[in-house]
Every structure is written in C-alpha cells, then in structure tokens.
Design an enzyme around this catalytic site. Structure first.
Site, PDB file in Angstrom:
ATOM      1  N   GLU B 528       0.815  -1.215   0.000  1.00 50.14           N
ATOM      2  CA  GLU B 528       0.000   0.000   0.000  1.00 50.14           C
ATOM      3  C   GLU B 528       0.848   1.263   0.000  1.00 50.14           C
ATOM      4  O   GLU B 528       0.512   2.251  -0.645  1.00 50.14           O
ATOM      5  CB  GLU B 528      -0.973   0.006   1.189  1.00 50.14           C
ATOM      6  CG  GLU B 528      -2.195  -0.885   1.000  1.00 50.14           C
ATOM      7  CD  GLU B 528      -1.923  -2.350   1.253  1.00 50.14           C
ATOM      8  OE1 GLU B 528      -0.831  -2.677   1.782  1.00 50.14           O
ATOM      9  OE2 GLU B 528      -2.783  -3.184   0.924  1.00 50.14           O
ATOM     10  N   HIS B 595     -11.400  -5.127   8.365  1.00 50.11           N
ATOM     11  CA  HIS B 595     -11.876  -4.978   6.989  1.00 50.11           C
ATOM     12  C   HIS B 595     -13.206  -4.222   6.931  1.00 50.11           C
ATOM     13  O   HIS B 595     -13.948  -4.363   5.973  1.00 50.11           O
ATOM     14  CB  HIS B 595     -12.080  -6.349   6.327  1.00 50.11           C
ATOM     15  CG  HIS B 595     -10.824  -6.972   5.790  1.00 50.11           C
ATOM     16  ND1 HIS B 595      -9.794  -7.367   6.606  1.00 50.11           N
ATOM     17  CD2 HIS B 595     -10.418  -7.247   4.521  1.00 50.11           C
ATOM     18  CE1 HIS B 595      -8.824  -7.895   5.853  1.00 50.11           C
ATOM     19  NE2 HIS B 595      -9.178  -7.827   4.594  1.00 50.11           N
TER      20      HIS B 595
END
Lengths: 437, 818
Positions: B528, B595
C-alpha cells in the site's frame, strides 16, 4: 456500609425540591432522626431527618440547588469511607444545576454509571433548560419563558412549548414582544392598530425601583396567574345575600358549640360548605376546562385560598361533598394551619375542582377573583356590610355579604353561572345549623 | 494473475541452489591523470569548485545556526539545517553526468545534492535556456533580486548566484525562495534543473522516485531518476516496498513491446553510516554492507555496487555505467554510495555517539583536501588558483546570505498565500494533449460495454426499484467514469491490487483489461505504501493516476504516503507541482475488525486532501468524473454495501459525461421537522428511519447526503438546520472523532441560535467491528436514529427505545473509553 441521605418525595406531584440550607457539615457526627437540612418544594418547607447515626461523609449538593426527588444528596457512614457509589449520576446533576449557576459540580470522575433507557418525564418550570431556538421564539413572540414547562428531553423548553404559549398571547409588535419576553406585562389588548400591543402598553418598573429576584413560589404564582388570564375567558358575577342566617348560626356556635360537641365552625366554613353542597347540584361548575374537553368531577375538592408568609396558597379539602359541616370545618382548619406553617403535605395543595377565596377580613366588599385554572369557577367572598332593603314599605338595613363568582366563559355561560350564584345565595339565606348537621 | 504464465510444480519443486551475482565494492580504479584525459581539466576543476561551494554553503549555515553570524551578516535562523559537510564528493560525483532531464529526489540532508545538481544543470544548459528558466521562474522574482543586488560576470555566474540565493532564501523561509519559503531546508527543490522534492521523512523519496521513474517509462520521457535516500532508510518498510515495486517482474515478463524493461531508476543510498545516532552497519541494521541488499531483490542483484563516495570520480563513473544498464532496459539499480558527515545529525547534535578518533580518520581522507591536492599535483591548478576559487565562493555565499537575511529584500510570503496553494483546482481533460491515448477494445465489442448496453439506466422502473442485475449499478458507474478518462488522457494509469484480469475485488474494473494495454492498467504488489507513494511520484511528474486500496483498513499501511506526501506537495511546492492523483478506497463490512472501517475522519483531519464518499451510482460516476478531470489529490471512498445498487434518486445514470461538483451535499428528502445528515451507505438506513418518523410520528425529515466531505459547502446544511431546528448526523465511522462530530460542531456554531436541541451524532460503537452476524450491534441502525431523536432531541410519544442513546450513557461510554 454508608447510608444515603436521599431527597424525599414530598407527595406524588413533586418532581424536585430546593435545598434551603444544610444544618450539618462534612465530618459532623449525627444521630438518627436529627434534622440535617431544610428543604422546600414549590409549596412548602420541610425538615429532613437523618436516616441513620454516624458521620457526615459527604454532601453532594449545595444550598440553593434544585434537586430531583429520590436522589442521594449526601452520605452518612464512618469517617473516610468511600461513598462514590452513592453519588447521583451526572445528567441529573446537570439538569439540577441549570437553574443555579453558582453550584460547583461534584467531581465527575467519581460519578457512577447511569443504567438506562427512558427519558425522565417533563419537569415543571423548565428544569431542563431552554433551547436557543425556543429562546429566540420566545423573544419574537413575547413569551415569558419563566412561565413555561418544557416538554423536551429532561424537561428542556423547546420551540413547540413557546409556540403553544405564544398562540395564547396578545398580538404584539416587535419592541413589545422583546420587552414582554424580559418579563414586562402585556395587556390583552393594546393601543396599536387592531389592538396590537405596543411597547408603550407594557408596564415597566418605575425608575429607582429596587430589583428583587422572584422566589420559587412567587415565580410559580406569577406563572399560574398569568397563564390563567392568558388561557381563560373570565367573567365575574356579583350578588349579595342576606347574611343574617349564617351570622346567627355563627353566634350560636360561638355560644353553645362546645357543649353541643361542635367544632369552631366559622362563617368561612359555612360559606365553603354551602358552596360544596350547591356545586353538587351544578356539576358543570365543578369541572376543569382542558382545551378540547371539559372534565366534570363527581366529588368536590374544595380549594381554600389563603394568604401565607410565603405567598398565596390553596390547600384543598378533598371529597368535601362527603363530609358533614363539622367534619369539613375540622379538616379545613387543619390544612389552613399546615399551610401557614409551611409543613403541608404537597398532595393537599393540588387536585382542587373549585376554589373559594375570602377577602372579607381585609374589608374588601367585592372583587374579581382570578380562576385557579383549569378550574372553571372561583368564588370570592367580601366583608359583611349593611345594605338597605325595602321591607313592608320601609327601608331597613340588613347584614349582607357580596359573593363574586368568576367563571371561565369558555366552559360555562353567564346564565348558568348566575343560576348557580342565586341558588347558593338562597341556600345561605335559609341556612340553619341543623341542615348542615 | 495472467493465465498464460504457469506456476509449474515440477519446476518449483526441483532441488538446487540459488546463485547470487557478485556485488562489487569500491571497484573504481581510475586515476586523476586518466580522468584529466577523459573528462578534461575544466570538468575536474568544476567538480572541485562545486565541492567547495557545498562545503562553504553548509559552513555558512553552521555559523548561522551556532553563532548567529556569517561574514558579518547577523541572522537568527529558527528552522532546521541538516548539514552535509564531508559528503560533497558523493553529490558532485553523482550530478556530474546527469542532464536536466535526469531527476533527483532527496532527503532531509540534501543541500549538497541541490547545489551539485543545480551546478551540473547550469554548466550543461546554454546561456539562452538558462536565462529563460530563471526569468520564467515565479515571474522572475528570485532572479531580479540577484540581478539588482549582486554583480555577476556571466550568465553562468548569474546562474550560480541565483541557485545559491534561491536555495538559501528557501531555507530561510523567504518569498523569493524556490518554493516561496513553504518547503524550507528539508523540502527545497527546483524542477527546471531536474531537482525534484527532497523529503523530511526518512526514506520518503524511495517510492516517490519510483513513481517518477514509472512516469518516465510509461510516457516515454527522456532521462533517469535517482532516489537519494540514507542508509538508515533501509530499515523503512516503504523503502523495501519501493525497491520491490521498481523491480517487479512484470516490467520484463508482461509489459508489451517497447514498454518491456525495468524502471529507469537508481535507488541510491547516501551511506554516511549513521541514522540519527544509530550506527547502521554495526548496530541498527543487519546488512553489514548495504550493497548486499540488492542481491535479495532480483536475479541481477539490482546491479548493486558499493561506490567510494569520497572520490567524486568514482561516483561519476558509477553513474555513467549504471545509466547504460538502465538505458538497455535492465534497471532498476541499487547503489551504496559511502560517505561521511562531519556535522551531527543537526547543529544541536553533540555527536556523543561517535569518537574523535573516528572523525579524525575521515578528516584525514577529506575528499576536498584529497581532490584539490591531486589536482595540484597533476598541475591542473596552483595554490593561488585554489585560493581565488575559495574567495570567489565566499563572496557568492556571503552575498546570498546578506540578501536572504534581509527582511526588506527577501520578505516572507503573506500567510493567505498558503490558502491559495493548498489546492490547484484546475480542470484538465488531459495532461498531455500532444498524444493519443493508447487503447485496446473500447468499442461495442468490449464485454463490459456490451453488458451495460442491456441494462436499465434508471434505477426505478414502474415506480419500483428494478432488479439489481438489470440496472446500471454503482460499480458500473465507476467503470464508465474511469473508461471515459482513459480515453481522454493518455497519461492516465490505474493500478492497485488485482486491478487487471480480475477486474478489481469488487468488479469495478471488469472490462478494463480488454480496453487497456498493460502499461496503463496493471496489478501492483500488496504494497500500500508503494501504491500511494509511486502514484505521488507519477502525479508530481505531470501524469494522472488512479490508484486503489482494496480496503480502507489498509490505509494505515500507506499512512506517510497519504498524510505527508499526497496531501502536501502541492502546497510545499508553493503551487509549482500539481497532484492529479485519485485514490479509490473501499470501505468494507462483514469481514470483521480489520476490513470494515470508515476512516474518512483520518483523511479529513489532514490538510490538502479532497475527500468524497458518494452513496449513489449517479454521484459515483459524476464525482469520479470530476475527480479524474481535476488537478488535486482526491480520496475517493466507496462502500462495499453499495456496489450493486441502482440509482434511486436521479431519473437515471446518464450514459454520457457529466460532473457532480465537490462541495455541495445532496438533498435526498424534503422535510421541515428535523435535519438528518449522513455519509456513505448510512444514507439508506437513515431513510428507513425517516420513513418510520413520518409514518408513526408525523415528522418529516430533511435528509442530506454529505457526499463531499472536503471541501464541504455548509450553506444548504445551515439553511436546513435553521428551518428545522433539529439535527441528527449518522455515519458508519466509529463515533469518536468522526467526520460527523466535526460537522455537528461546525453546524452548532453556524446555526446555534436556530437549534432546538443539541446536534446528535449516531455513529458506530467505539469498538472493533464484530462478526457479520453481530453487525447490527455495531453499525448505526434505523432504530438507533429514532432512539437518539427521542432521547436527545424530541420525545416521540409511545416510542419504545431499543438502544441507549442517553446523555448518561454517552458519559459512561466516554469514561470507559468505549
């Protein structure tokens, strides 16, 4: 294990009490039953007794705080004991403190968790504060927010409370509205176009006046009176009656009452009692006007207006229609005495269905009593006075008393009011002690 | 996941052993005599001059920081100065062969690199071009100060004085500085000379430089990129991510035709053996010799070498050789350029972590002493000549110092200017109008386009929501906006995890694989930091980029790149750079604590980001169109709860291009009893509550969808609250510190007198997200909204609460920290 000092519930209708003064301090040793504090409802002052013997470990509130009932206000235990479990929850405190800015908040870190759920019922007098929007609406509409009971969460005065009150207010211009919201009094009809109330119509305190904050009871009376005039259509009828009969009775009681086993029945008792009996015949007069309906009551709960040191109070003789004159007399005397002493059970200060108010002892002949809304009638009693009457072609004088009946014309028309008053006068003119037995 | 590349067990399971290429250490064996022959006397004397200039420049700053005076100029410099005395040969050697088209990125200790690269550019540019650059830069302000205050002998001399003054004025935070004083010592740069942003975050330039190399490769730009980072940055995760990204196999295995080949980048570690007070090779790192690390990256060992950074000729030689490797398409390259700083980490550092013995050893081999001695020995210069150069340099630095320290000559920028450069607010159809975009199948034969043709653009058909598989869904709206911009802007690239072939984990990009060549749409590693960091580099080089983080929860992995890089370079450059970077971020649910989080508040807190969270297909396409035509960094939030919904508010999702502007919230219901503001998918639960309010309690809510979080136009919200007097805000973000809390506070302030109750925020609990089956105890439910209204705003007759929305409960939760 510490014992809580709890704000007692002084009657069903009481939401909160003002802590007038503490008579003890932290660390004091107290006995069970010892008077710890004076507390005041909006109607009376009480002594708060200690629930246990021990040391005053902590006091959670300051003098002057308005405290919801059934809340712990202090703790008795042994010196240095941890009493955090007994502290009241902070939301209640917040509500209690909006009125009294001077109070210091108890340490919030020690407050126990509240458990839940439902919103507290609205508190009278806006104990929950007022929203900015409601305050603005009040300023625009000239509503004095001190007279409102909030219906928002925690009793907060919200916009709808103001709008409801404003709907019953006279039409004002902006300046008048602003002045009125600051507590100046507005007439029902003003001098502006179409009866609009202008600023100059408002009654302002004269220059040099000494400002004096309103006491709780004064505020309450002010609110009730204003609301009464603002929300009812008052019509007062006057009628005099020949008081010879009742004065004779009174003299009789004075002279022989004791020996007959009678209590000290007064003119007032006789007047009130006859009113009770007449009300039974006129149920429309023994009623509450509730806006969209009228509630008539089978029993007569007779309120007796009385002047006390703290202001006007109206103790009530409940179920007066089921009492004999003697019983009524005894009860009435007791509640009047309690009201004077400010130790009356608050429940006896509410629930009236009709009110009688006597200004005769102050030399007033007749007046226009203000309804104790939502009651639809109130009877004013003047002083005995000589009245000329034609009898057998000659003018002679009798002792007469003038009755002033104010009715709410929303609920009762003038004619039935007049008939009620006439019936009452007849009953009083023909009254004999035995009939009242 | 290209299907034609087989992962074959027979190959993978074979025994054997890995061989590593040799990693040369200090292999340069050239002599001054050789180089005098190869490069010429002037070139070598130029190197010496530049090294002396850097030494004097840093000496000046050291005097200013420690004594408050330099050459009679008194000045109190409050900001930082991370000095590089001792490191001169490494930067001058590096810059020697670089052209203006070669771009360097640096660190907090890059004054030397700025001067070296700047002098290299000045020497290589012809007078006309050099003068044009100086005249054009910020309206010639910096140049005119130099010209009117200092006498110079030539354009090159003027260029040197311009460089030194512009850099120093920047370090002193002055308006005529290279970045209007908004960058300062650690961030100064000057792109016309190929000097790209230096970075105050250790290793911060690694992924940005990689992105710049990506830009050069994809857009066929000349030149190479050098990421100058320190030895200690080898301990930073994003540096590793950048190295891996730069060396991804796909550049050679999957990218087609002339796009085949590695990235044109040298990841150069200026290895001065210390990271703050930590000794790297023998204390804080495992590598022993930094160059070893290349061997772990790819089969070329990244062509890694240790180069002697105390010899400028060795460094220049290495750069020349490595450039040749890169030009063959065999990059990237890793260099371990050894060097040594004489000063502490900063002037406040007493160097208590190293001894005098060690420092003496390095002073004994001081590069300037050695190099000038060698040149004297070779007869290239005599002592007088050397002294003349030194005096000349002191006059250059002293002049610059006098001008830069003078408040009248070098004023500060007006603070309000910063407001003007927080965003560039441009609308650009294309970042390169000279080229046609490279496309594959974008016509009616594209499978996605074929599929969408059959779908209803209206979400409501015959008064009812149409079945999901028959309407243009949210994910289709995303696809259409992305494809449109790909057809308009040849610089646009998109990448992230599983973007190609799979079409994105949520199928937004299905059909793009068929539409675009590899170099415009590719799969990134699960990195990321590198995804966002490379995108930052790509964008600031002048390309548009659409990057994706599969879950909002992964933003933490890209924290520095989002919060310090993506958000700040436009303003730190004083508006020189644009940042056309859109970062799509998907907010999940049902997948538990790591998540399912909505982190809009984290982004909203950081200045310099535009943030939106559309909740309808119409807005998704319109806002993505707006974002992809802009010039600013945008965090584009999407909810996984909404990818399959059709349009329920607008008549349809138009097939053609349209934009939904950032700023205005969208009104979803009209009412006068209470204002309800939502963000993202919470809108639909708020509407359920709105229906109950109307049906059971006769109250009509004014419902607003806060699709644009920053910027946000408060006016319609204030008007609504003035109308209703009541305000409830709901979002799926954890309640504490959420965007809703900010909006609630602002509206309390802006509409205080209109309020009939305090604004109330209904957010998710300040917990972990539980399992899918328990989510209704975590995310705001319609009942919670009703309960909160009942408890806090307006008691609802006969309402039975199912959750605890009381003030007492809020106090308790806060006290417990939950």
């Amino acid at each position: 294990m510490a014992t809580a000092i709890m704000m007692p519930r002084q009657g069903q209708s009481v939401e909160s009490c003002v802590l007038v003064d503490w008579l003890v301090s932290r660390g004091d040793e107290v006995k069970e039953g010892q008077v710890l504090a004076n507390i005041e409802t909006d109607k009376a002052v009480f002594e708060l007794e200690s629930p246990a013997a021990g040391t005053i470990v902590d006091l959670f509130f300051e003098e002057g705080d308005d405290i919801p009932v059934l809340i712990n206000i202090g703790a008795i235990g042994s010196q240095g004991e941890d009493v955090d479990d007994l502290r009241p929850d902070p939301t209640t405190l917040a509500a209690a403190q909006t009125e009294t800015q001077t109070t210091e908040a108890p340490s919030s870190s020690a407050l126990p968790a509240p458990s839940s759920g439902a919103t507290a019922p609205p508190a009278a007098g806006g104990g929950g504060g007022i929203s900015p929007r409601a305050r603005n609406a009040a300023a625009r509409g000239g509503v004095n927010v001190n007279t409102l009971a909030g219906t928002g969460p925690g009793g907060r005065i919200i916009e709808r409370d103001v709008l409801n009150a404003a709907a019953n207010m006279p039409h004002m211009n902006r300046a008048a509205a602003e002045a009125a919201s600051q507590g100046m009094t507005a007439p029902a009809q003003g001098s502006g176009p179409g009866g609009m109330v202008l600023a100059r119509d408002l009654k302002a305190p004269a220059e040099g006046a000494v400002g004096k904050p309103l006491s709780g009871i004064r505020k309450l009376i002010a609110g009730r009176m204003h609301q009464s005039l603002a929300t009812t259509a008052q019509l007062t009828l006057h009628m005099s009656f020949n008081a010879t009969a009742i004065m004779t009775c009174r003299a009789h009681v004075k002279e022989k009452g004791k020996s007959l086993g009678l209590p000290n029945i007064t003119i007032n008792d006789i007047l009130a009692y006859n009113t009770v009996k007449t009300l039974v015949e006129f149920p429309e007069m023994n009623a509450h006007f509730l806006g969209n309906r009228i509630a008539q009551y089978p029993d007569v709960n007779m309120g007796i207006a009385t002047d006390t040191e703290r202001g006007l109070m109206v103790p009530v003789v409940h179920g007066a229609n089921n009492l004999s004159l003697a019983e009524f007399s005894v009860k009435a005397k007791q509640i009047l005495k309690d009201a004077q002493a400010a130790s009356i059970n608050p429940d006896l200060l509410s629930g009236g269905t009709f009110t009688i108010t006597n200004m005769g002892m102050l030399g007033i002949e007749k007046f226009t009593p203000i309804l104790n809304a939502p009651e639809v009638g109130i009877l004013g009693v003047g002083c005995p006075h000589l009245q000329p009457v034609m009898r057998d072609g000659e003018v002679t004088h009798i002792q007469a008393i003038t009755l002033s009946l104010t009715i709410d014309h929303q609920a009762v028309d003038g004619a039935p009011g007049a008939r009620f008053l006439k019936e009452l006068c007849m009953a009083l003119e023909t009254f004999e002690l035995t009939t009242g037995g | 996941m290209p299907k034609h590349q087989i992962v074959d067990p027979t190959q993978e399971r074979k025994p054997g052993k890995l061989e590593f290429p040799e990693v040369p250490l200090n292999a340069y064996d050239g002599t001054i005599a050789d180089e005098l022959k190869n490069l010429g006397k002037d070139a070598l004397l130029g190197m010496l001059e530049d090294m002396l200039l850097i030494r004097e420049f840093e000496n000046m700053l050291n005097e200013i920081k420690t004594a408050g005076v330099y050459e009679g100029v008194e000045y109190d410099h409050k900001g930082p100065a991370h000095l590089s005395m001792g490191q001169e040969a490494s930067s001058v050697g590096q810059a020697f062969h670089l052209t203006v088209d070669d771009h360097i990125f640096g660190s907090h200790r890059s004054h030397g690199e700025i001067l070296a690269k700047g002098m290299s550019a000045i020497r290589k540019l012809d007078d006309k071009s050099l003068l044009a650059i100086m005249k054009e830069f910020m309206g010639g302000e910096c140049l005119s100060i130099v010209e009117s205050n200092i006498k110079t002998s030539s354009v090159k001399d003027l260029g040197r004085q311009f460089l030194v003054y512009g850099a120093l004025a920047e370090i002193f935070g002055r308006k005529p500085g290279f970045n209007r004083g908004l960058g300062g010592s650690m961030h100064a740069f000057f792109t016309p000379f190929g000097i790209y942003p230096n970075n105050a975050i250790v290793g911060g330039s690694a992924d940005i430089a990689t992105g710049a190399a990506l830009f050069k490769k994809i857009n066929r730009k000349p030149g190479i990129v050098i990421g100058n980072i320190g030895d200690a940055s080898m301990g930073c995760g994003p540096v590793w991510e950048a190295i891996n990204f730069a060396a991804m196999s796909q550049f050679t295995t999957l990218w087609e035709d002339e796009m085949k080949g590695g990235l044109p980048i040298i990841m150069n570690f200026m290895n001065n053996f210390y990271g703050m007070g930590g000794q790297t090779s023998t204390e804080t790192m495992a590598y022993d010799v930094l160059a070893r690390m290349g061997a772990g990256v790819n089969s070329d060992a990244m062509h890694a070498e240790r180069v002697d950074g105390y010899n400028p000729l060795a460094v220049a030689d290495a750069i020349k050789r490595k450039r040749a490797i890169i030009e063959k398409g065999e990059g990237p390259v890793l260099l371990d350029t050894l060097t040594y700083r004489y000063s502490g980490h900063s002037p406040s550092d007493a160097s208590s972590y190293r001894g005098k013995d060690e420092m003496d050893l390095w002073h004994n081999v001081d590069s300037i002493e050695w190099f000038s001695g060698e040149l004297q020995e070779a007869g290239a210069i005599d002592n007088n000549g050397l002294e003349t150069i030194k005096r000349d340099i002191v006059s250059v630095t002293a002049s610059a110092c006098r001008l830069a320290a003078d408040d009248a000559i070098s004023p500060r920028i007006q603070a309000s200017f910063i407001e003007d450069v927080m965003f560039s607010n441009k609308q650009r159809d294309s970042y390169d109008e000279s080229r046609e975009p490279e496309l594959l199948e974008v016509g009616a034969n594209n499978p996605r386009i074929k599929l969408l043709k059959k779908r209803s653009r209206a979400g409501i058909v015959d008064g009812k929501p149409a079945p999901k598989n028959k309407v243009i869904q949210f994910r289709d709206a995303i696809f259409e906006a992305v494809l449109h911009r790909f057809k308009e802007d040849p610089t646009l690239v998109a990448y992230g995890e599983e973007n190609r072939d799979w079409g994105g984990a949520f199928a937004c990009y299905r059909g793009l694989t068929e539409a675009l060549p590899y170099h415009r749409l590719f799969n990134s590693p699960i990195s990321e930091a590198a995804i966002v960091g490379t995108a930052v580099g790509y964008a600031l080089e002048g390309g548009r980029v659409l990057a994706e983080l599969m879950y909002c929860d992964f933003m933490g992995r890209a924290g520095d790149e989002i919060f310090n890089q993506m958000s700040k370079w436009q303003s730190m450059s004083a508006g020189v750079l644009e940042m056309p970077l859109v970062l799509r971020v998907s907010v999940g649910s049902k997948y538990g604590a790591q998540h399912s989080q909505d982190w809009t508040a984290l982004c909203n807190h950081i200045p310099g980001l535009k943030i939106c969270f559309p909740a309808t297909p119409y807005d998704a396409k319109g806002m993505l169109n707006t974002a992809l035509r802009g010039s600013d960094p945008v965090i584009f939030f999407e909810s996984q709860r909404l990818y399959d919904i059709g349009e329920l508010f607008e008549p349809e999702v138009p097939e053609g291009y349209y934009e939904v502007p950032f700023g205005p919230p969208a009104k979803r219901r009209d009412g006068s009893d209470i204002t309800i503001i939502t963000i993202g998918a919470t809108l639909y639960r708020a509407l359920q509550a709105t229906d109950i309010l109307e049906q059971k309690h006769g109250l009509k809510a004014d419902v607003w969808d806060c699709r644009s979080i920053n910027p946000l136009d408060y006016e319609p919200l204030v008007e609504s609250v003035k109308k209703t007097g009541r305000l409830l805000l709901a979002s799926d973000a954890c309640e504490r510190g959420s965007v809703m809390q900010s909006i609630a506070q602002n509206l309390s302030q802006m509409a205080f007198d209109a309020l009939d109750a305090p604004p109330v925020v209904v957010g998710s609990r300040n917990w972990i997200t539980p399992c899918a089956e328990m989510e209704d105890s975590f995310f705001p439910q319609p009942e919670w909204i009703l309960d909160a209204i009942h408890e806090q705003i307006l008691p609802l007759p006969s309402h039975l609460v199912t959750s605890n929305q009381t003030t007492g409960e809020a106090v308790r939760r806060a006290r417990m920290g939950v």
